[in-house]
Design an enzyme around this catalytic site. Structure first.
Site, PDB file in Angstrom:
ATOM      1  N   SER A 143       0.844  -1.196   0.000  1.00 65.91           N
ATOM      2  CA  SER A 143       0.000   0.000   0.000  1.00 65.91           C
ATOM      3  C   SER A 143       0.878   1.244   0.000  1.00 65.91           C
ATOM      4  O   SER A 143       2.012   1.221   0.498  1.00 65.91           O
ATOM      5  CB  SER A 143      -0.900   0.022   1.239  1.00 65.91           C
ATOM      6  N   TYR A 158      -0.981  -0.540  10.249  1.00 62.38           N
ATOM      7  CA  TYR A 158      -1.196  -0.904   8.845  1.00 62.38           C
ATOM      8  C   TYR A 158       0.000  -0.485   7.987  1.00 62.38           C
ATOM      9  O   TYR A 158       0.474  -1.250   7.149  1.00 62.38           O
ATOM     10  CB  TYR A 158      -2.472  -0.243   8.345  1.00 62.38           C
ATOM     11  N   LYS A 162       2.385  -3.123   5.952  1.00 64.40           N
ATOM     12  CA  LYS A 162       2.544  -3.062   4.500  1.00 64.40           C
ATOM     13  C   LYS A 162       3.999  -2.784   4.106  1.00 64.40           C
ATOM     14  O   LYS A 162       4.475  -3.265   3.066  1.00 64.40           O
ATOM     15  CB  LYS A 162       1.611  -2.005   3.916  1.00 64.40           C
TER      16      LYS A 162
END
Length: 252
Positions: A143, A158, A162
């Site tokens: 991402s 997150y 990623k």
């Protein structure tokens, strides 16, 4: 793109308007056999039905990527059934917009278990099979949040997970290149999916799109096009790379 005679496993691909579903569709339309893996049985059945209606070849597999034991059992069964898996797309992932001061250990572990540990489990258990066949294509979903440190929907856990996916992909690429196995990552920015659509007001969406040089959110097709190419035989000399798909919102 031609995937005749090849079998692909795409994790987290049951969502109706998700990136994984479109990746599975494109590979099937290229003549490949696609195994759609997810934890939601009902959504899996709908995904397979949709691809079948387009005259593709798809099968469902209930898979919890956070359990090493279940991953091993499922992959052993799938390899036994299909004889080979040529392509792995680690698409399963979740996010939470929690700020760093409010993240609990439980939530941190959940984000890492699905996004990073799941990618590790599935890849590790499939690699011996790919090595034996001296061929494999692995594409992992990262991402833009893993590059810029956060973003619209993802918290620090997150972003960290990623970023870890990207580092893992590069290391696998180095270790496996001599066995005909490539390992690459795609890093989407703002993509219009069911998840993002449910988290944005029209006003917020317009504001975000104005900040993107391309002046629009990406589509699942934008991401799937890149993933599908990295999954082809023709991409054999591309490994350890990270492809940014964000309309210019983050350039490095």
């Amino acid at each position: 793109m031609n995937f005749e005679g090849q079998t692909a496993l795409v994790t987290g691909a049951a969502s109706k308007r998700g990136i994984g579903r479109e990746i599975a569709r494109q590979i099937s339309q290229g003549g490949g056999t696609v195994i759609i893996a997810d934890i939601n049985q009902e959504m899996l059945e709908n995904a397979v039905k949709d691809i079948d209606q387009e005259k593709g070849s798809a099968y469902s597999a209930v898979l919890d990527v956070t359990s090493e034991e279940k991953v091993k059992q499922s992959l052993d069964e799938l390899i036994g059934k299909f004889s080979k898996i040529d392509i792995l797309v680690n698409n399963a992932g979740i996010t939470r917009p929690t700020g760093v001061l409010d993240i609990s250990e439980e939530e941190w572990d959940l984000i890492f278990d699905v996004n990073m540990k799941g990618t590790f489990f599935v890849t590790q258990h499939l690699l011996p099979h790919m090595k034996e066949n001296n061929y494999g294509r692995i594409v992992n979903l990262s991402s833009v949040s893993g590059k810029r440190g956060g973003g619209i929907f993802g918290g620090s856990h997150y972003s960290a997970a990623k970023a870890a996916v990207t580092g893992f992909s590069k290391a696998v690429a180095r270790e496996m290149a001599s066995f005909g196995i490539t390992s690459n990552t795609v890093a989407p920015g703002l993509i219009a999916t069911d998840i993002t659509g449910g988290m944005l007001t029209d006003e917020k969406k317009k504001q975000l799109e104005n900040d993107i040089p391309a002046k629009r959110a990406g589509t699942v097709e934008d991401v799937a096009n890149a993933v599908a190419f990295l999954a082809t035989k023709e991409s054999s000399y591309i490994t350890g790379e990270e492809i940014d798909i964000n309309g210019g919102s983050h350039i490095d």
